[in-house]
Design a protein around this motif. Structure first.
Motif, PDB file in Angstrom:
ATOM      1  N   GLY A   7     -30.131 -21.427  60.100  1.00 17.66           N
ATOM      2  CA  GLY A   7     -29.674 -20.265  59.719  1.00 17.66           C
ATOM      3  C   GLY A   7     -28.739 -20.233  58.657  1.00 17.66           C
ATOM      4  O   GLY A   7     -28.747 -19.432  57.854  1.00 17.66           O
ATOM      5  N   ASN A   8     -27.720 -21.024  58.795  1.00 17.45           N
ATOM      6  CA  ASN A   8     -26.735 -21.340  57.898  1.00 17.45           C
ATOM      7  C   ASN A   8     -27.414 -21.761  56.607  1.00 17.45           C
ATOM      8  O   ASN A   8     -27.101 -21.294  55.551  1.00 17.45           O
ATOM      9  N   LEU A   9     -28.528 -22.439  56.516  1.00 23.66           N
ATOM     10  CA  LEU A   9     -29.246 -22.824  55.332  1.00 23.66           C
ATOM     11  C   LEU A   9     -29.491 -21.689  54.688  1.00 23.66           C
ATOM     12  O   LEU A   9     -29.390 -21.255  53.543  1.00 23.66           O
ATOM     13  N   ALA A  50     -37.056 -32.157  52.963  1.00 25.72           N
ATOM     14  CA  ALA A  50     -36.166 -32.595  51.722  1.00 25.72           C
ATOM     15  C   ALA A  50     -36.610 -32.292  50.447  1.00 25.72           C
ATOM     16  O   ALA A  50     -35.882 -31.860  49.290  1.00 25.72           O
ATOM     17  N   GLU A  51     -37.946 -32.671  50.229  1.00 30.00           N
ATOM     18  CA  GLU A  51     -38.541 -32.117  48.931  1.00 30.00           C
ATOM     19  C   GLU A  51     -38.384 -30.935  48.459  1.00 30.00           C
ATOM     20  O   GLU A  51     -38.172 -30.533  47.119  1.00 30.00           O
ATOM     21  N   VAL A  52     -38.589 -29.981  49.409  1.00 31.06           N
ATOM     22  CA  VAL A  52     -38.711 -28.341  49.269  1.00 31.06           C
ATOM     23  C   VAL A  52     -37.396 -27.973  48.843  1.00 31.06           C
ATOM     24  O   VAL A  52     -37.056 -27.317  47.811  1.00 31.06           O
ATOM     25  N   LEU A  53     -36.306 -28.641  49.620  1.00 31.19           N
ATOM     26  CA  LEU A  53     -34.835 -28.319  49.327  1.00 31.19           C
ATOM     27  C   LEU A  53     -34.612 -28.842  47.973  1.00 31.19           C
ATOM     28  O   LEU A  53     -33.858 -28.194  47.150  1.00 31.19           O
ATOM     29  N   GLN A  54     -35.167 -29.952  47.471  1.00 30.80           N
ATOM     30  CA  GLN A  54     -34.805 -30.425  46.118  1.00 30.80           C
ATOM     31  C   GLN A  54     -35.335 -29.527  44.968  1.00 30.80           C
ATOM     32  O   GLN A  54     -34.602 -29.462  44.092  1.00 30.80           O
ATOM     33  N   ALA A  64     -28.629 -30.725  45.413  1.00 30.03           N
ATOM     34  CA  ALA A  64     -29.785 -30.997  46.522  1.00 30.03           C
ATOM     35  C   ALA A  64     -29.031 -31.294  47.706  1.00 30.03           C
ATOM     36  O   ALA A  64     -29.402 -30.899  48.877  1.00 30.03           O
ATOM     37  N   GLU A  65     -28.157 -32.247  47.536  1.00 26.57           N
ATOM     38  CA  GLU A  65     -27.445 -32.821  48.696  1.00 26.57           C
ATOM     39  C   GLU A  65     -26.573 -31.607  49.580  1.00 26.57           C
ATOM     40  O   GLU A  65     -26.373 -31.830  50.734  1.00 26.57           O
ATOM     41  N   THR A  66     -26.169 -30.736  48.908  1.00 23.25           N
ATOM     42  CA  THR A  66     -25.381 -29.582  49.567  1.00 23.25           C
ATOM     43  C   THR A  66     -26.491 -28.880  50.555  1.00 23.25           C
ATOM     44  O   THR A  66     -25.988 -28.673  51.616  1.00 23.25           O
ATOM     45  N   LEU A  67     -27.555 -28.791  49.987  1.00 25.55           N
ATOM     46  CA  LEU A  67     -28.716 -28.135  50.887  1.00 25.55           C
ATOM     47  C   LEU A  67     -28.951 -29.229  52.039  1.00 25.55           C
ATOM     48  O   LEU A  67     -29.237 -28.688  53.199  1.00 25.55           O
ATOM     49  N   TYR A  68     -29.054 -30.480  51.665  1.00 24.94           N
ATOM     50  CA  TYR A  68     -29.342 -31.268  52.650  1.00 24.94           C
ATOM     51  C   TYR A  68     -28.422 -31.325  53.884  1.00 24.94           C
ATOM     52  O   TYR A  68     -28.655 -31.542  55.026  1.00 24.94           O
ATOM     53  N   ARG A  86     -25.355 -40.095  45.273  1.00 24.38           N
ATOM     54  CA  ARG A  86     -26.772 -39.482  44.847  1.00 24.38           C
ATOM     55  C   ARG A  86     -26.753 -38.218  43.693  1.00 24.38           C
ATOM     56  O   ARG A  86     -27.642 -38.367  42.948  1.00 24.38           O
ATOM     57  N   ALA A  87     -25.652 -37.565  44.039  1.00 18.00           N
ATOM     58  CA  ALA A  87     -25.613 -36.296  43.381  1.00 18.00           C
ATOM     59  C   ALA A  87     -25.470 -36.863  41.602  1.00 18.00           C
ATOM     60  O   ALA A  87     -26.007 -36.327  40.861  1.00 18.00           O
TER      61      ALA A  87
END
Length: 139
Positions: A7-9, A50-54, A64-68, A86-87
């Protein structure tokens, strides 16, 4: 509570999309995902890979790491240095996407070898690289 941070995402993604002045359809097209699927993510009904988030992060021009972290794939405190590394790798414009992925795999294999990050790396779905043996020459 199976969805924990989903939900937060979704709220965060909606906020980032609006800040970028993109419609749901525009972001879905830019990220290469379906409009209904992105809508479900924003409403907290789906947990993306993770792929969709990227892909979504790239379309929004955010980390992307923020979303992870928001999705619960990475632990913010435990993995802060790892996330920053990674970023930096992912943001390097001098590397192509394939080179970035290989570099991340090498980095992850060294972390695993040293006893760090095995849990987070397994959740992201990355493969480890076997240790290099003696170099063979053609002859």
């Amino acid at each position: 509570m199976a969805s924990l941070n989903v939900g937060n995402l979704g709220e965060y993604l909606r906020e980032q999309r609006r800040n970028a002045q993109l419609s749901l359809r525009q972001l879905a097209d830019a990220a290469g995902v379906s409009n209904p699927y992105l809508s479900q993510i924003e409403r907290g009904l789906r947990k993306p890979s993770a792929e969709v988030l990227q892909q979504v992060a790239k379309a929004l021009r955010i980390s992307a790491e923020t979303l992870y972290v928001r999705a619960g794939i990475l632990d913010a405190e435990r993995d802060r240095d790892d996330v920053e590394t990674r970023a930096v790798i992912l943001a390097d414009p001098s590397l192509n996407e394939g080179q970035k992925q290989v570099l991340l795999q090498v980095y992850e294999s060294f972390r695993k070898e040293n006893g760090f990050g095995a849990d987070a790396d397994a959740e992201v779905g990355t493969a480890s690289i076997p240790e290099a043996g003696p170099k063979q020459t053609a002859g």
